[in-house]
Design a protein around this motif. Structure first.
Motif, PDB file in Angstrom:
ATOM      1  N   ALA A  39       3.608  -2.934  -2.136  1.00 22.93           N
ATOM      2  CA  ALA A  39       3.943  -3.348  -1.672  1.00 22.93           C
ATOM      3  C   ALA A  39       4.545  -5.523  -1.520  1.00 22.93           C
ATOM      4  O   ALA A  39       5.132  -6.101  -1.486  1.00 22.93           O
ATOM      5  CB  ALA A  39       5.375  -3.284  -0.734  1.00 22.93           C
ATOM      6  N   VAL A  63      10.166  -2.947  -3.621  1.00 27.83           N
ATOM      7  CA  VAL A  63      10.771  -2.148  -3.266  1.00 27.83           C
ATOM      8  C   VAL A  63      10.801  -0.804  -3.257  1.00 27.83           C
ATOM      9  O   VAL A  63      10.567  -0.285  -2.394  1.00 27.83           O
ATOM     10  CB  VAL A  63      13.037  -2.835  -3.730  1.00 27.83           C
ATOM     11  N   TYR A  64       9.758  -0.787  -4.816  1.00 29.57           N
ATOM     12  CA  TYR A  64       9.473   0.624  -4.691  1.00 29.57           C
ATOM     13  C   TYR A  64       8.337   0.769  -4.400  1.00 29.57           C
ATOM     14  O   TYR A  64       8.419   2.035  -3.238  1.00 29.57           O
ATOM     15  CB  TYR A  64       8.949   0.412  -6.281  1.00 29.57           C
ATOM     16  N   TRP A  83       7.651  -0.480  -1.084  1.00 31.75           N
ATOM     17  CA  TRP A  83       8.281  -0.160   0.706  1.00 31.75           C
ATOM     18  C   TRP A  83       8.594   0.832   1.096  1.00 31.75           C
ATOM     19  O   TRP A  83       8.273   1.191   1.665  1.00 31.75           O
ATOM     20  CB  TRP A  83       8.590  -1.520   0.309  1.00 31.75           C
ATOM     21  N   GLU A  84       8.938   1.253   0.262  1.00 32.81           N
ATOM     22  CA  GLU A  84       9.958   2.392   0.053  1.00 32.81           C
ATOM     23  C   GLU A  84       8.771   3.600  -0.092  1.00 32.81           C
ATOM     24  O   GLU A  84       8.982   4.493   0.577  1.00 32.81           O
ATOM     25  CB  GLU A  84      10.645   3.352  -1.415  1.00 32.81           C
ATOM     26  N   TYR A 131      10.242   0.554   5.419  1.00 32.71           N
ATOM     27  CA  TYR A 131      11.372   0.989   4.599  1.00 32.71           C
ATOM     28  C   TYR A 131      12.494  -0.256   5.563  1.00 32.71           C
ATOM     29  O   TYR A 131      13.237  -0.579   4.668  1.00 32.71           O
ATOM     30  CB  TYR A 131      12.138   2.273   5.396  1.00 32.71           C
ATOM     31  N   ALA A 178      11.722  -2.658   3.021  1.00 31.99           N
ATOM     32  CA  ALA A 178      12.747  -2.520   1.240  1.00 31.99           C
ATOM     33  C   ALA A 178      13.888  -2.525   1.742  1.00 31.99           C
ATOM     34  O   ALA A 178      14.401  -2.978   0.537  1.00 31.99           O
ATOM     35  CB  ALA A 178      12.600  -0.611   0.820  1.00 31.99           C
ATOM     36  N   ILE A 198      17.763   4.793   0.625  1.00 30.66           N
ATOM     37  CA  ILE A 198      16.140   4.338   1.488  1.00 30.66           C
ATOM     38  C   ILE A 198      17.006   4.382   2.892  1.00 30.66           C
ATOM     39  O   ILE A 198      16.423   4.486   4.034  1.00 30.66           O
ATOM     40  CB  ILE A 198      16.129   3.355   1.400  1.00 30.66           C
TER      41      ILE A 198
END
Length: 199
Positions: free
Chosen positions: A108, A121-122, A124-125, A144, A147, A167
């Motif tokens: 991330a 984003v993917y 970090w999620e 989160y 993200a 999220i």
């Protein structure tokens, strides 16, 4: 640093990796560089810019001083930093697949620095999910939240808003665990989630 014969590009790639990193990852990321990576690593060890230690999972290298790593990183052009972060992310996904599940926060971070918003984003999620599952709510909140910050930089769309809602809902639990039900941040997250549901 200016006296290095072989390692100028390798040490830049290493600075992008961080203070400590697997030698195998550095070699994989540096194979396109126009210098002998192995000779560069040996010179960096000889000059004590790098320190080496052996682990059950392989050889780990680190900068002898964090200030050296920071100095190398800050001297790089932004375009070079972006390119090298993108290279690290690509190599980690393609050749070190275990990092996708074991260290999504690293992927991330590299995607963030490379400007790859979707992938940032993917991951970090994914990092938030991993932290929550490991009962580390403080880290989950941080991941989160990152993200959501990345999502803010993306154009408005139904798909983007659906991801933000998802999220935000995932963030609520770790927020309760770390700040309590009356925290201002939790209220903001819930209010934003309500807005997204109405939209």
């Amino acid at each position: 640093l200016d006296q290095l014969q072989h390692g100028r590009m390798t040490v830049q790639q290493a600075a992008v990796l961080g203070r400590e990193f697997d030698m195998a990852l550095l070699v994989a990321c540096a194979k396109d560089l126009m210098e002998d990576t192995q000779a560069a690593i040996e010179e960096l060890l000889d000059t004590q810019l790098f320190v080496q230690r052996n682990t059950p999972n392989g050889i780990v290298l680190s900068f002898d001083h964090m200030l050296v790593k920071d100095a190398v990183y800050q001297r790089m052009l932004r375009a070079d930093r972006v390119r090298l972060h993108a290279k690290v992310a690509q190599v980690m996904e393609q050749e070190f697949a275990v990092s996708i599940t074991s260290a999504p926060h690293l992927l991330a971070m590299h995607h963030t620095e490379a400007g790859n918003l979707e992938r940032a984003v993917y991951f970090w999620e994914r990092a938030g999910e991993l932290a929550a599952n490991q009962l580390a709510p403080k880290e989950a909140v941080a991941h989160y939240s990152q993200a959501l910050e990345m999502l803010k930089q993306m154009p408005e769309s139904r798909q983007r808003n659906e991801r933000e809602l998802e999220i935000s809902m995932d963030l609520a639990g770790p927020l309760v665990a770390t700040r309590g039900v009356g925290s201002r941040k939790l209220v903001n997250v819930v209010e934003r989630a309500y807005e997204l549901c109405q939209g």
